[in-house]
Design an enzyme around this catalytic site. Structure first.
Site, PDB file in Angstrom:
ATOM      1  N   ASP A  26      22.516  -7.126 -17.961  1.00 53.71           N
ATOM      2  CA  ASP A  26      21.306  -6.424 -17.511  1.00 53.71           C
ATOM      3  C   ASP A  26      20.150  -6.813 -18.419  1.00 53.71           C
ATOM      4  OD1 ASP A  26      20.128  -4.174 -15.736  1.00 53.71           O
ATOM      5  OD2 ASP A  26      19.505  -3.636 -17.775  1.00 53.71           O
ATOM      6  N   GLU A  28      15.994  -5.966 -19.423  1.00 57.45           N
ATOM      7  CA  GLU A  28      14.786  -5.139 -19.307  1.00 57.45           C
ATOM      8  C   GLU A  28      13.598  -6.038 -19.610  1.00 57.45           C
ATOM      9  OE1 GLU A  28      14.897  -2.183 -18.134  1.00 57.45           O
ATOM     10  OE2 GLU A  28      17.078  -1.961 -18.231  1.00 57.45           O
ATOM     11  N   HIS A 167      18.129   2.766 -17.724  1.00 55.15           N
ATOM     12  CA  HIS A 167      17.102   1.729 -17.850  1.00 55.15           C
ATOM     13  C   HIS A 167      17.074   1.134 -19.255  1.00 55.15           C
ATOM     14  CE1 HIS A 167      15.507   2.258 -13.846  1.00 55.15           C
ATOM     15  NE2 HIS A 167      15.443   3.567 -14.042  1.00 55.15           N
ATOM     16  N   ASP A 172      23.040   0.200 -18.918  1.00 57.71           N
ATOM     17  CA  ASP A 172      23.079  -0.192 -17.504  1.00 57.71           C
ATOM     18  C   ASP A 172      24.186  -1.213 -17.254  1.00 57.71           C
ATOM     19  OD1 ASP A 172      20.958   1.477 -17.284  1.00 57.71           O
ATOM     20  OD2 ASP A 172      19.560   0.007 -16.446  1.00 57.71           O
TER      21      ASP A 172
END
Length: 573
Positions: A26, A28, A167, A172
Site C-alpha cells: 500500500d 500513501e 489510511h 492498510d
C-alpha cells in the site's frame, strides 16, 4: 509453511496458490500524479501459504509539503516526512522486497503505476512481476447483495479483519492481507487452484463475468489431466452434452468456467453439466478422430456438427439396363463424392451429363427398350432415345464405362474435351458461356479430385505415417482402410521403429466395408488424408503402396492454377 512437493499432481499444474509468495503493498501519497515523487509512505507485507514472512514500512520524503487535506485523511504531516529518506533511496529496497513475488494491492493499478513511474524516473528496472488487484478480485468473487461496495474498509468489515484500514500504509497492507486470505477461501470453492487462474479471475470484466452457476461448476475441472485428448461434458442423466478436443485438456476444460467463454449456448451447457469425462490421447490426430467418433455415437445436443454427422451426398449410376445418375446418401462402389449438400451433388450430375453420354431422364427403361416416342432431348442430340428402342444396352454401355473411367481416374478425355470447348468459346468471344463452362468444369475437377483422393486412401489395407512433434520426437499413426487403427508417440531419444512395430502389431483390425470409402466415415478419411499430406508427415510404410490415379483430377491442378476469370463485356467473372 508446507514444503514443496517433489512433483505436482494433475490438479495442481500451473502455480499452486499455496506455493505463491504474495507481497501485499500500500502507498500513501500527497495526492500528486505518478509522474512526480509524491509518495509519502510505503507499507508491504510478504505472505506465503497463509503465513506472514516479512514486512517493510517506511515514510518517504516527497520533497514537498503534504497538503492539509491529505494530513487530515492520513495523519502524515510534512514534519513527519521531512526527516524520511527520499524515494530514490527507498525504491531499491522496495523492489528487492518484491523480487520473486506477486504484487497485491487494493486498486493495484494505482500502486503499481506509481512504482513503475518511479522506476523510470530513478533509473531502476521495473521487474514486470504479476499484479493482482484485490478490489477487482472481490468484485469477481463476491455477489453484489453480499458486497455492495468493494472499498477496503467495507471488505475489512465483511471479513472481520483484526486490522482495520486507517489510511496508513502498513495498516492498510495488513488489512488487505486478511481480505486477500478471505477471498482465497472463496475462490477455492470455485475450483481456482493456481495463480494463473486467480489472476484470470480478477481480470474478468463485468459484461462478460461468468455467472454464479458457471463459477460453481469450476470444480468439474478437478482431476482433468494436462494432456492431449477428448473431453465430454455429461448432464444430469449421464447424457453427453458436448464433446471437444484439446492439446491440453486441463486448460481447455477450465476455460469453460471463465470470462473467456462468452458463447450463450456453451454457458447454458455448462449450467447443465454434472461431470466431465476425459480420454487421454497420444497426440492431436488421435484426439480429433476420437472426437468425430464420439460425436457420431452420442449426437450431443450442444455440438453443432452432431446434428448430421457424416451426412453427405453421392452421385451413383443406377442398377438398370440403361443406368442413369442418381443422388443418394449411401454410396455404392463407383460413386462420385462426397458432396456437402444435395444441391452440390445435383450440380455435379448436370456437369457429368455434359461430358459422358448418359441419358438425363429419370424414367426406368427395360432392357428391350420401350415403345415411347423420342423426347426433345433426342432431337437436341443429347440422348440416343433408348426409351424408344433406338439404342440397345450394348450400345449404351460405353457411356457407363466412360463414367467409371472418369470417376476412378483411368481416363480424363472428357475433361480435355470440355477444356477445348472452353478455349473455343473464348476464341469466339462467347465469354459468358465460356465462363459458365469453366466454372462447371472447375467444380467437377474439385469433386473428382476429392473423391479420388479419399477413395485411394480408403483402399489401402495398412499404412503408417510419422510426423515430427516439434520437440525432437515423432507422432505416429497406423491407418487401415481409411480409419485410424493405432496411434502413439516416440519421444525424443527413443528409436521410432520399435514403437511403430509395436503399434502395428496391436492396431485395431479393420475389415473393409462396401462403397468407395470401404465403410469408413467421410470426416475421418478427410482428417487422416489432411494429416498424412501436410505438416511434414512422412510415409513410413504402405502395403500395398498408396497411389492415386495418374489420369485423375489431380493432374488438373496446373489447369486450375492457369484458369483465370473470363472477361465479360468489360467485367471480370
Amino acid at each position: 509453511m508446507s514444503a514443496r512437493p517433489a512433483q505436482l499432481t494433475f490438479d495442481e499444474l500451473g502455480t499452486p496458490l499455496r506455493e505463491v509468495t504474495f507481497v501485499v503493498l500500500d502507498l500513501e501519497t500527497t495526492g500528486g500524479s505518478a509522474n512526480t515523487d509524491s509518495i509519502t509512505e510505503v507499507g508491504a507485507v510478504k505472505v506465503r501459504g497463509g503465513e506472514r514472512i516479512g514486512e517493510l514500512a517506511t515514510l518517504v520524503d516527497p520533497g514537498t509539503g503534504v497538503p492539509p487535506g491529505i494530513v487530515a485523511l492520513t495523519g502524515i504531516t510534512s514534519a513527519m516526512t521531512a526527516g524520511a529518506p527520499p524515494l530514490a533511496q527507498v525504491l531499491p529496497s522496495v523492489l528487492e522486497f518484491l523480487r520473486g513475488a506477486v504484487l497485491v494491492a487494493h486498486n493495484a493499478p494505482f500502486d503499481a503505476g506509481f512504482l513503475r513511474a518511479a522506476c523510470e524516473r530513478h533509473g531502476q528496472v521495473w521487474p514486470r512481476l504479476p499484479v493482482l488487484c484485490t478490489a477487482r478480485l472481490a468484485r469477481a468473487v463476491l455477489p453484489r447483495d453480499e458486497a455492495p461496495s468493494v472499498r477496503l474498509g467495507a471488505l475489512a468489515e465483511l471479513f472481520g479483519t483484526t486490522t482495520r484500514p486507517t489510511h496508513r500504509a502498513l495498516a492498510d497492507a495488513r488489512a488487505t492481507v486478511e481480505v486477500l486470505h478471505g477471498l482465497l477461501e472463496r475462490v477455492g470453492n470455485l475450483g481456482v487452484q493456481s495463480l494463473e487462474e486467480l489472476i484470470a479471475l480478477a481480470r474478468e470484466s463485468a459484461p462478460h463475468r461468468p455467472t454464479q452457476r458457471q463459477r460453481q461448476k469450476r470444480v468439474l475441472a478437478q482431476g482433468v489431466p494436462s494432456a492431449p485428448g477428448v473431453y465430454l461434458f455429461r448432464g444430469p442423466r449421464d447424457e453427453v452434452l458436448y464433446v471437444g478436443t484439446s492439446g491440453d485438456l486441463q486448460r481447455r476444460v477450465r476455460s469453460y468456467f471463465t470470462a473467456g467463454e462468452r458463447r450463450r449456448r456453451v454457458r447454458d451447457m455448462v449450467a447443465l453439466a454434472e461431470r466431465v469425462d476425459t480420454v487421454v490421447c497420444a497426440h492431436a490426430l488421435e484426439a480429433a478422430v476420437r472426437e468425430l467418433r464420439l460425436i457420431a455415437a452420442h449426437h450431443p445436443r450442444y455440438n453443432r456438427r452432431s446434428r448430421r454427422p457424416n451426412h453427405t451426398w453421392w452421385v451413383v449410376p443406377t442398377a438398370e439396363a440403361f443406368p442413369r445418375l442418381s443422388v443418394v446418401t449411401t454410396p455404392r462402389d463407383g460413386a462420385l463424392g462426397p458432396f456437402g449438400s444435395r444441391r452440390a451433388a445435383t450440380a455435379a450430375v448436370d456437369t457429368v451429363l455434359d461430358v459422358v453420354p448418359l441419358r438425363p431422364c429419370t424414367q426406368r427403361i427395360p432392357a428391350k427398350g420401350a415403345s415411347a416416342s423420342p423426347c426433345a432431348l433426342h432431337e437436341m442430340g443429347r440422348c440416343a432415345a433408348p426409351c424408344a428402342g433406338l439404342q440397345t444396352p450394348e450400345e449404351y454401355a460405353p457411356g457407363v464405362r466412360a463414367l467409371a473411367d472418369l470417376v476412378e481416374g483411368r481416363d480424363d478425355a472428357p475433361l480435355h474435351r470440355v477444356a477445348a470447348e472452353i478455349d473455343e468459346l473464348a476464341a469466339k468471344e462467347r465469354f459468358e458461356v465460356a465462363a459458365r463452362r469453366r466454372d462447371e468444369l472447375a467444380a467437377l475437377v474439385v469433386g473428382l479430385g476429392r473423391s479420388q483422393r479419399l477413395t485411394a486412401l480408403a483402399a489401402v489395407p495398412e499404412l503408417v505415417g510419422a510426423r515430427p512433434d516439434g520437440r525432437g520426437g515423432w507422432e505416429i499413426a497406423v491407418v487401415r482402410h481409411g480409419r485410424l487403427a493405432a496411434a502413439g508417440v516416440a519421444r525424443r531419444g527413443v528409436a521410432p521403429m520399435p514403437v511403430i512395430d509395436a503399434l502395428r502389431l496391436g492396431a485395431q483390425t479393420v475389415l473393409p466395408g462396401p462403397g468407395p470409402l470401404r465403410g469408413a466415415p467421410v470426416e475421418e478419411v478427410r482428417l487422416l488424408h489432411r494429416w498424412l499430406t501436410t505438416g511434414g508427415t512422412r510415409l513410413v510404410a504402405s502395403d500395398p503402396p498408396w497411389t492415386e490415379p495418374a489420369r485423375g483430377a489431380g493432374a488438373w491442378g496446373a489447369w486450375a492454377e492457369r484458369a483465370r476469370p473470363v472477361e465479360v463485356a468489360g467485367e471480370v467473372r
